[in-house]
Structure formats: C-alpha cells, structure tokens
Motif scaffolding. Structure first.
Motif, PDB file in Angstrom:
ATOM      1  N   TRP A 418       0.832  -1.209   0.000  1.00 27.50           N
ATOM      2  CA  TRP A 418       0.000   0.000   0.000  1.00 27.50           C
ATOM      3  C   TRP A 418       0.865   1.257   0.000  1.00 27.50           C
ATOM      4  O   TRP A 418       0.514   2.255  -0.635  1.00 27.50           O
ATOM      5  CB  TRP A 418      -0.945  -0.010   1.194  1.00 27.50           C
ATOM      6  N   THR A 419       1.990   1.230   0.711  1.00 28.42           N
ATOM      7  CA  THR A 419       2.904   2.363   0.678  1.00 28.42           C
ATOM      8  C   THR A 419       3.436   2.569  -0.732  1.00 28.42           C
ATOM      9  O   THR A 419       3.514   3.698  -1.231  1.00 28.42           O
ATOM     10  CB  THR A 419       4.075   2.136   1.651  1.00 28.42           C
ATOM     11  N   ASP A 420       3.799   1.471  -1.397  1.00 23.68           N
ATOM     12  CA  ASP A 420       4.306   1.569  -2.769  1.00 23.68           C
ATOM     13  C   ASP A 420       3.242   2.071  -3.737  1.00 23.68           C
ATOM     14  O   ASP A 420       3.536   2.836  -4.655  1.00 23.68           O
ATOM     15  CB  ASP A 420       4.838   0.209  -3.229  1.00 23.68           C
ATOM     16  N   VAL A 421       1.991   1.636  -3.543  1.00 16.63           N
ATOM     17  CA  VAL A 421       0.901   2.106  -4.408  1.00 16.63           C
ATOM     18  C   VAL A 421       0.743   3.618  -4.265  1.00 16.63           C
ATOM     19  O   VAL A 421       0.632   4.355  -5.258  1.00 16.63           O
ATOM     20  CB  VAL A 421      -0.424   1.392  -4.059  1.00 16.63           C
ATOM     21  N   PHE A 422       0.754   4.102  -3.035  1.00 17.42           N
ATOM     22  CA  PHE A 422       0.606   5.535  -2.813  1.00 17.42           C
ATOM     23  C   PHE A 422       1.773   6.321  -3.413  1.00 17.42           C
ATOM     24  O   PHE A 422       1.577   7.362  -4.054  1.00 17.42           O
ATOM     25  CB  PHE A 422       0.502   5.818  -1.317  1.00 17.42           C
ATOM     26  N   ILE A 423       2.992   5.831  -3.222  1.00 17.33           N
ATOM     27  CA  ILE A 423       4.162   6.511  -3.782  1.00 17.33           C
ATOM     28  C   ILE A 423       4.083   6.535  -5.305  1.00 17.33           C
ATOM     29  O   ILE A 423       4.416   7.545  -5.949  1.00 17.33           O
ATOM     30  CB  ILE A 423       5.459   5.822  -3.317  1.00 17.33           C
ATOM     31  N   GLY A 424       3.632   5.427  -5.897  1.00 15.48           N
ATOM     32  CA  GLY A 424       3.479   5.387  -7.345  1.00 15.48           C
ATOM     33  C   GLY A 424       2.491   6.426  -7.847  1.00 15.48           C
ATOM     34  O   GLY A 424       2.740   7.117  -8.844  1.00 15.48           O
ATOM     35  N   ILE A 425       1.363   6.572  -7.146  1.00 14.07           N
ATOM     36  CA  ILE A 425       0.357   7.570  -7.529  1.00 14.07           C
ATOM     37  C   ILE A 425       0.921   8.980  -7.401  1.00 14.07           C
ATOM     38  O   ILE A 425       0.759   9.824  -8.290  1.00 14.07           O
ATOM     39  CB  ILE A 425      -0.905   7.414  -6.659  1.00 14.07           C
ATOM     40  N   GLN A 426       1.619   9.236  -6.305  1.00 16.85           N
ATOM     41  CA  GLN A 426       2.188  10.556  -6.095  1.00 16.85           C
ATOM     42  C   GLN A 426       3.297  10.866  -7.101  1.00 16.85           C
ATOM     43  O   GLN A 426       3.488  12.015  -7.491  1.00 16.85           O
ATOM     44  CB  GLN A 426       2.732  10.676  -4.670  1.00 16.85           C
ATOM     45  N   THR A 427       4.031   9.832  -7.511  1.00 14.07           N
ATOM     46  CA  THR A 427       5.104  10.035  -8.488  1.00 14.07           C
ATOM     47  C   THR A 427       4.560  10.507  -9.825  1.00 14.07           C
ATOM     48  O   THR A 427       5.158  11.349 -10.494  1.00 14.07           O
ATOM     49  CB  THR A 427       5.906   8.733  -8.676  1.00 14.07           C
ATOM     50  N   VAL A 428       3.404   9.963 -10.225  1.00  9.67           N
ATOM     51  CA  VAL A 428       2.767  10.413 -11.469  1.00  9.67           C
ATOM     52  C   VAL A 428       2.445  11.903 -11.375  1.00  9.67           C
ATOM     53  O   VAL A 428       2.671  12.670 -12.319  1.00  9.67           O
ATOM     54  CB  VAL A 428       1.490   9.598 -11.746  1.00  9.67           C
ATOM     55  N   ARG A 429       1.953  12.338 -10.211  1.00  5.86           N
ATOM     56  CA  ARG A 429       1.668  13.761 -10.006  1.00  5.86           C
ATOM     57  C   ARG A 429       2.943  14.586 -10.098  1.00  5.86           C
ATOM     58  O   ARG A 429       2.958  15.664 -10.718  1.00  5.86           O
ATOM     59  CB  ARG A 429       1.012  13.964  -8.634  1.00  5.86           C
ATOM     60  N   VAL A 430       4.023  14.092  -9.512  1.00  3.13           N
ATOM     61  CA  VAL A 430       5.301  14.810  -9.547  1.00  3.13           C
ATOM     62  C   VAL A 430       5.812  14.936 -10.982  1.00  3.13           C
ATOM     63  O   VAL A 430       6.345  15.974 -11.386  1.00  3.13           O
ATOM     64  CB  VAL A 430       6.338  14.082  -8.659  1.00  3.13           C
ATOM     65  N   MET A 431       5.638  13.884 -11.778  1.00  3.37           N
ATOM     66  CA  MET A 431       6.104  13.912 -13.161  1.00  3.37           C
ATOM     67  C   MET A 431       5.395  14.992 -13.969  1.00  3.37           C
ATOM     68  O   MET A 431       6.000  15.635 -14.839  1.00  3.37           O
ATOM     69  CB  MET A 431       5.893  12.547 -13.810  1.00  3.37           C
ATOM     70  N   PHE A 432       4.116  15.226 -13.681  1.00  2.25           N
ATOM     71  CA  PHE A 432       3.356  16.229 -14.434  1.00  2.25           C
ATOM     72  C   PHE A 432       3.572  17.638 -13.901  1.00  2.25           C
ATOM     73  O   PHE A 432       3.467  18.612 -14.647  1.00  2.25           O
ATOM     74  CB  PHE A 432       1.873  15.892 -14.429  1.00  2.25           C
ATOM     75  N   THR A 433       3.875  17.768 -12.616  1.00  5.00           N
ATOM     76  CA  THR A 433       4.055  19.095 -12.027  1.00  5.00           C
ATOM     77  C   THR A 433       5.510  19.512 -11.922  1.00  5.00           C
ATOM     78  O   THR A 433       5.803  20.708 -11.768  1.00  5.00           O
ATOM     79  CB  THR A 433       3.441  19.136 -10.614  1.00  5.00           C
TER      80      THR A 433
END
Length: 438
Positions: A418-433
């Motif tokens: 679950w920690t990895d899933v959350f980090i993966g989701i946040q990483t996508v946001r970081v890539m766009f911002t």
C-alpha cells in the motif's frame, strides 16, 4: 443588528450541520452505501431505461455482480492508500477504481463472460464522481480531533495542519470527552500512577490511545532520527511476504517497460546527442542494497565535467538552477525521463521501482560521517522514486539529508504494497508538475 444576528446564527447552524454531515460521511458504512447506490444500482436503472431486457439475462447478472466487486475492491484500495500520512484523496480515487474495474474486466475477458461495457463505464464514472465529491466535502468541513494528555508538546503538535488538539490536564477532564482518541507520551516520567491507571482502564474499554511519538510520525510521515533501536523500528529487518514478491514484480514490469519505452528512449537519446557533446548514457557508482556498490545508468542531463573539476562531494549534489544542466537535461529531469535507463538496474535486481534513492559513493561516505545510522537505509533496495522524493523533493544540504533520511526510515518501517501504491500515484503527479526537480 437583528438581521445581522440572525445571519450569524444561521451561518453558525449551517457550519455545525456541515461538520456533522462530514463526520457522518467519513464513516465506512455511509461511504459504502453511497458507492453501491451510485456504482451498482444506478447503472442498472439507467440501462433499463435505454435497453429492453435481453434474452441473455446472464449479461445483467454478470454486470451487476462485476460492478459490485469492482466498487468493493476499489474502495478497499482507496481506504488503504488514503489512510497513509500526506495522502491526497483526489489523486488516489481514479487510480484506485481504474485498477479495480480493470481487474474485473480482465477476469471477465479471460473467462469469456458476457457483460455490458456501457454499464461498467457508467458505474466507474458515477463511483469516482461520488468519492471525489465526498472527499472534497469531508476535507472542507472535517478536522481530526485528538485529545492530548500532556501539554508539553502542545506547541509542537499545534503546527501540524489538519488536526485540532484538546489538552487534558486530568483524567476527569478526559472522561468528559470519551469520544476523542487520546495521545500520550507513555515514557513521560511525570505521567503519574493516576494517569496510568486511567489509560489502562480506557484501553480495556476500547478507547483509542496513541503514543505521542507514533502519532507525530504518522501525521508527518517521518521517523525522527534519534537513535537506532528495536523500540523505534520494531524488528530491524523489514521481513514481509511482500518483499520477495516485489522483486519478481519489479523484474517483470521492468522488462515490459524496457520494450514499450524503447522508442521514447531512442528519441530522447538523439535529442541529447544533438544538444550537447558527450555520451548519451551517464554511468556512476552508487551505494546500493545491503551497502554494495553498483553502476547506475541515467540519460545524461548535464555537461561532461573535467576529471579535476573540483570538490567531488559538492559536484555530486545538484544545486538550484545548476549551470551544468543542459537544455534537454532540464526537461528530462523535470519529467524524470532521465531515469529510464535504470529500468535495466531494476531488471537485474540492483534497484527497485520504489525505494530510497541511491547516493554517490562520495556523498554516502560524507553522510555516514555526519549522520549516525545512515547505512540503515540500505536495508531495502534503492528505487527510481521513493517516499522522500514525493514528500520532500530534491535536497541540497546536510539538514535536508537528515530530513530525507527520516522519510527513508519511515518507508522502511512501513514497507508494504500500500505504501508503494501511494508513492506510485504521487510520483505520477510529480512527473506532471515537476515538483522537487532540479
């Protein structure tokens, strides 16, 4: 004046109602009731309005059962991910339900079961809209309320956003608001036997009681670096059934990504070659899993430096607006495209998709001199992205490194899918911002 008083009273009543409604919507049963109504019942009703009942009633049954399973699985993922500190419900909802609906559709495809694509689509849209609206409303009107047993850390805790603290000076005061979870420093020598007896009775009665250190860690998403001990970290090795499974997942997904992203790699490589002289691939020795060195690969984003360019430690640490970064380098660093070659490091087991970022040998030696127990972060495989990257971003000083290490320790302590899933989701946001890119 009377009109203004009536308006003030009316506004206060509305705010009170809004807070009560937000508290109710935060409960699991109301969230699930809404999800089933919007995600399961409403699509069936809408389908019935535009489509006569077909001869194959199995299509209706399969679609009804499938959307119910997708809603429940997606909700489970959503709850698990958003319970993590710093999680953003809005960026977690769509990926959570995309994955759950995708899993159910894939199962139906493999088993060759009939189902309505339109019903699934309507179900997905209504479900995500329900949770987005719900999350917005709860975030706007609901604030976490916690009872603090000791006032010693009240000033420090008051700076944490999204939490309202109620300070209890005595067990009698705490008894008057038993609905509030209690936060207490269980190692405080001034706690006294009266409080200890009261806390024991409350725990037996089912009241939620947190240790101050753990609740601060949870709210901030960091493990404070004080001293290394089994009391702070539990068992010092993150032995999880997820750990060996993660290695196989990394290898398979890295192999697929290498094939699918090879055209992008070739295009960016040509751009780098035309933009500045030097090799396309940048190779560097890094400190990796269990303290072993390995060669990490990146797409080159800086000009090639001379062997005697200066202090190696300072050169290894990228500064704000670093003049060494090329035109193509600024784009690929902001979007994290420069990390693409590390898919090979993942495939051969030197790295993972998610984990603490590997440091250069010079910086790693420097940090070990400045920060005790720095090497503990090597207990898991280094990653392309990690908890520190999505929470903090780039670092440029030893103080930043200390905080980054606290995030890394938090990741090790809470190592899970679950920690990895959350980090993966946040990483996508970081890539766009481009958050935290240098």
């Amino acid at each position: 004046m009377n009109t203004l008083s009536h308006l003030a009273v009316g506004t206060e009543q509305q705010d009170r109602f809004s807070r009560r409604l937000a508290d109710a919507l935060f409960r699991i049963r109301y969230q699930l009731i809404g999800a089933i109504l919007f995600g399961v019942v409403a699509p069936v009703i809408l389908r019935g309005q535009f489509e006569r009942l077909p001869d194959q009633i199995a299509s209706y049954d399969n679609s009804l059962f499938g959307t119910l399973c997708a809603v429940l699985i997606g909700y489970m993922v959503f709850r698990k991910v958003t319970v993590l500190p710093g999680s953003n419900a809005f960026t977690s909802i769509t990926p959570a339900f995309l994955s759950s609906y995708g899993i159910i559709i894939a199962i139906f495809f493999i088993l060759r079961l009939d189902y309505s694509r339109a019903q699934f689509l309507v179900s997905f849209v209504l479900t995500t809209c329900w949770f987005i609206a719900l999350s917005y409303y709860v975030a706007r009107f609901r604030e976490a309320n916690l009872g603090l047993v000791s006032s010693q850390k009240l000033k420090e805790l008051a700076s944490i956003p999204g939490v309202s603290w109620v300070n209890f000076a005595s067990p009698e005061a705490a008894s008057k608001q038993r609905h509030l979870p209690l936060v207490v420093n269980l190692r405080d020598p001034k706690l006294g036997p009266e409080w200890e007896r009261y806390l024991a009775e409350e725990a037996i009665a089912g009241r939620v009681i947190y240790n101050t250190k753990q609740i601060v860690e949870s709210l901030e998403g960091r493990v404070r670096v004080e001293h290394l001990s089994e009391n702070s970290f539990g068992h010092l090795a993150p032995d999880s059934i997820y750990a060996p499974a993660k290695r196989y997942i990394d290898a398979v997904t890295a192999a697929v990504a290498l094939v699918l992203l090879s055209p992008l790699f070739l295009i960016v490589a040509a751009w780098i070659k035309l933009d500045s002289p030097g090799p396309v691939i940048f190779r560097q020795e890094r400190m990796g899993y269990r303290g072993k060195t390995f060669t990490m690969f990146k797409l080159r984003s800086m000009t090639v430096r001379a062997p005697d360019a200066g202090d190696e430690r300072k050169l290894d640490m990228t500064q704000n607006d670093d003049q060494r970064i090329t035109r193509s380098g600024r784009f690929i660093r902001k979007t994290r495209i420069d990390e693409l070659p590390q898919l090979w490091n993942i495939f051969i087991g030197e790295m993972s998709w998610i984990g603490p970022r590997p440091e250069t040998l010079s910086l790693s030696s420097w940090y070990e001199e400045e920060i005790p127990f720095y090497r503990y972060r090597h207990i898991v495989r280094p990653g392309i992205t990690g908890w520190a990257q999505v929470k903090q971003g780039h670092v440029t000083s030893v103080d930043d490194v200390r905080r980054k290490l606290e995030y890394d320790f938090y990741y090790v302590k809470h190592f899970s899918v679950w920690t990895d899933v959350f980090i993966g989701i946040q990483t996508v946001r970081v890539m766009f911002t481009g958050l935290g890119a240098k």
